[in-house]
Write a protein that holds these residues in place. Sequence first.
Motif, short mmCIF file in Angstrom:
data_model
loop_
_atom_site.label_atom_id
_atom_site.label_comp_id
_atom_site.label_asym_id
_atom_site.label_seq_id
_atom_site.Cartn_x
_atom_site.Cartn_y
_atom_site.Cartn_z
N ILE B 147 0.84 -1.20 0.00
CA ILE B 147 0.00 0.00 0.00
C ILE B 147 0.87 1.25 0.00
O ILE B 147 0.62 2.21 -0.73
CB ILE B 147 -0.95 0.00 1.21
CG1 ILE B 147 -1.97 -1.12 1.06
CG2 ILE B 147 -1.65 1.34 1.35
CD1 ILE B 147 -2.98 -1.16 2.17
N LEU B 148 1.95 1.21 0.80
CA LEU B 148 2.83 2.37 0.89
C LEU B 148 3.42 2.72 -0.48
O LEU B 148 3.45 3.88 -0.88
CB LEU B 148 3.94 2.09 1.91
CG LEU B 148 4.94 3.20 2.16
CD1 LEU B 148 4.23 4.43 2.65
CD2 LEU B 148 5.96 2.77 3.18
N LEU B 150 2.12 1.99 -3.37
CA LEU B 150 1.04 2.50 -4.20
C LEU B 150 0.80 3.98 -3.93
O LEU B 150 0.64 4.79 -4.86
CB LEU B 150 -0.23 1.69 -3.94
CG LEU B 150 -1.47 2.11 -4.71
CD1 LEU B 150 -1.26 1.96 -6.19
CD2 LEU B 150 -2.68 1.31 -4.28
N ILE B 151 0.80 4.33 -2.62
CA ILE B 151 0.58 5.73 -2.26
C ILE B 151 1.70 6.61 -2.79
O ILE B 151 1.45 7.71 -3.29
CB ILE B 151 0.51 5.87 -0.72
CG1 ILE B 151 -0.63 5.07 -0.17
CG2 ILE B 151 0.32 7.33 -0.32
CD1 ILE B 151 -1.88 5.30 -0.88
N ILE B 154 0.97 7.16 -6.37
CA ILE B 154 -0.13 8.11 -6.59
C ILE B 154 0.34 9.53 -6.31
O ILE B 154 0.07 10.46 -7.07
CB ILE B 154 -1.34 7.76 -5.69
CG1 ILE B 154 -1.93 6.41 -6.09
CG2 ILE B 154 -2.42 8.83 -5.79
CD1 ILE B 154 -3.01 5.95 -5.16
N GLY B 155 1.08 9.68 -5.20
CA GLY B 155 1.57 11.01 -4.84
C GLY B 155 2.48 11.57 -5.92
O GLY B 155 2.33 12.71 -6.35
N SER B 158 0.48 12.50 -9.01
CA SER B 158 -0.33 13.71 -8.88
C SER B 158 0.54 14.96 -8.88
O SER B 158 0.11 16.02 -9.28
CB SER B 158 -1.19 13.65 -7.62
OG SER B 158 -0.40 13.90 -6.49
N MET B 159 1.81 14.81 -8.44
CA MET B 159 2.72 15.95 -8.48
C MET B 159 3.16 16.24 -9.93
O MET B 159 3.41 17.38 -10.29
CB MET B 159 3.98 15.64 -7.69
CG MET B 159 3.76 15.60 -6.22
SD MET B 159 4.18 17.17 -5.55
CE MET B 159 3.36 17.06 -3.99
N ALA B 160 3.27 15.17 -10.72
CA ALA B 160 3.85 15.34 -12.05
C ALA B 160 2.81 15.65 -13.11
O ALA B 160 3.16 15.93 -14.25
CB ALA B 160 4.61 14.07 -12.44
N ARG B 161 1.51 15.62 -12.75
CA ARG B 161 0.48 15.82 -13.77
C ARG B 161 0.44 17.26 -14.26
O ARG B 161 1.04 18.15 -13.68
CB ARG B 161 -0.88 15.45 -13.20
CG ARG B 161 -1.43 16.53 -12.28
CD ARG B 161 -2.57 16.06 -11.48
NE ARG B 161 -3.71 15.72 -12.29
CZ ARG B 161 -4.76 15.06 -11.82
NH1 ARG B 161 -4.77 14.68 -10.56
NH2 ARG B 161 -5.78 14.80 -12.57
N LYS B 162 -0.30 17.47 -15.34
CA LYS B 162 -0.40 18.83 -15.86
C LYS B 162 -1.40 19.64 -15.06
O LYS B 162 -2.34 19.11 -14.54
CB LYS B 162 -0.83 18.78 -17.31
CG LYS B 162 0.35 18.42 -18.20
CD LYS B 162 0.13 18.93 -19.62
CE LYS B 162 1.44 18.79 -20.38
NZ LYS B 162 1.27 19.06 -21.79
#
Lengths: 476, 162
Positions: B147-148, B150-151, B154-155, B158-162
């Motif tokens: 889980i760690l 996976l998080i 995700i983190g 979400s930081m690298a998205r446009k």
Amino acid sequence: MLNNFQEFYNIIPILLIGAGFLISLLIEMYFKKSDVILPWFTILIFLAAGFHALYAVNSVSVIFQNMLATGGIVNIFYIIFTFGAAIVALLSIDYIKKYGTYFGEYYILLQTSILGMMLMAGAKDLFMIFLGLELMSVSFYSLAGLNRKRLKANEASLKYFLLGAFATGFIVYGIALIYGTVHSTSIDMIASRFYELSSDKLFIAGILLFLIGFSFKIAAFPFHMWVPDVYEGSPTTIAGLFSTGGKAAAFSAIIVTLGVLFTGRIGNILMPYLAVISVLSMFYGSIVAISQDNIKRMLAYSSISHAGYLLIGLAAGNSFGVAGVIFYLASYTFMNLGAFGIVALIEGKDESNLTLKSFSGLASRYPLLAALFSIIMFSLAGIPPFAGFFGKYYVFIAAIKSNLTWLAILGVLSSVISVYFYLRIVVLMYFKDAETDLKIDVSKTGLAAVIISVLLVIIIGIAPGTIIDLIAFFFK
Amino acid sequence: MNIYDIVFYLFAAITVLSAFFVVTTRNIVYSAYYLLFTFFGVAGIYVLLGADFIAMVQLIVYVGGILILILFGVMLTNKITSVEIKTGSVQVVPAAVGVALLAGILMASMVDTKWRSVETAMPSATTQGIGMLLIQQYAIVFELLGILLLIALIGAASMARK
């Protein structure tokens, strides 16, 4: 040995949130309307986990090969985390749209951070403490910088990440030394050998490093540098979560790991360390908060001074003090979430309306908001009959019972100082004319969240005896 | 001072010295290369302790994987190789006090402790034992590590998205 059904029944809160965040991932991927579904689904998961923890508070057990405890004070921590997080999620529905574009990760990371907190509170092994801490922290680092376009959010995220990783380094070093002396990572083993090892310098060095790491996480004085910048840069609702859930989780980790110190059966050898950083945090937080003009920075310094009051309960080193700390955490969680909630309601686009000026004359235009904020400020300042008063009362009494009257007196002095900056806002709201042309459309869900937290603050203030008795019953 | 001690101090010196250069050097590519030696020294110490599995993981994941990623990241990022990193010292006095306190505590506990010295036994393979522990005693730790990760993914996403 419990049968399997009972084991699963006892960890339903953790299973719910673990399953909940995976389902949230799928909802985010496959539903176009995920920005409507996801917040309510998150709230539902939190409430279900919280009410289950409340209902099963008596089923005390240790499961997963001595890795995780359930029931008792563990469940009380679960209740604090999940209800606090439900309020945060309710506040976020409208706030997050105002803050920037909507991100589905917001609610997913919110759930995983709560999962990490719950694992810390229920840990029976240092592995679990570390994993829970990392799970919580990694979610927090990403939540702080969710809006990449804002420079301040980037600063907050990076600063939190670097200092948090540094603090985790201390904790791991401490765990290594503890493991080296105890030859086990089991918390029960540490507790049973604590007395004989308390003259072993290596063991004490390990415990100290462990505590220093967690002093970062609870935002106590010499380790507080990150707090104002991170709270200022993060989304306001998330800053509320950092200051309540994050702090409560770090305290729960200290209490479960070093619990044997606080039962009064063996002497509290860490009293000097805890007392010194407690006094420093209380006074530093209260005095610096006076000169703050930004409301989020002011609440950050207030959060530092509250860490100091909470540490008094641990320095007292008796079970009454621990019960007081848990009670304090519960009341502090709801009043601080209320405070950050109102700030989130008043905050305009692009960080506007965050100075103290925006609050002057608020009572004439938004009487309900002003009344709610006043109740919270009175409670934070520790004025009866609100929850904040009883929290402080219990930790001070615990200190006096352990012959630490000087510590209690310093605590009272510091809260007298803090009354100044809390009540200044009330004075601004009621007795000053508006300086800015403040126009806000108050979000209904956000207002509901604030009202719920204020009600909880009042309820805890009305019946503190029942709650403290319940906590003291479980922590013997 | 037998051969074991000499090898240990050799690896320890490699680790500490290269770690020192990682933070003091001004060129980011040099930093990354010094990090290679730090990881290598740590892997050597693991071997010396008989932790064969962890030593191999250290080599494959850190030296082989992460370091190459860092180097590629540095080299592919436009104009970063010529950037002079600002290295300076601020808040020297509080830092000195903090470091002195910490070093004092650690030195005191190091001198005070009666270290156990045992005959070095012939090391045996540890992989099977680790595998058994991961699916029995530490099953929940293993799940949570998943889980760690996976998080963290995700983190990072979400930081690298446009």
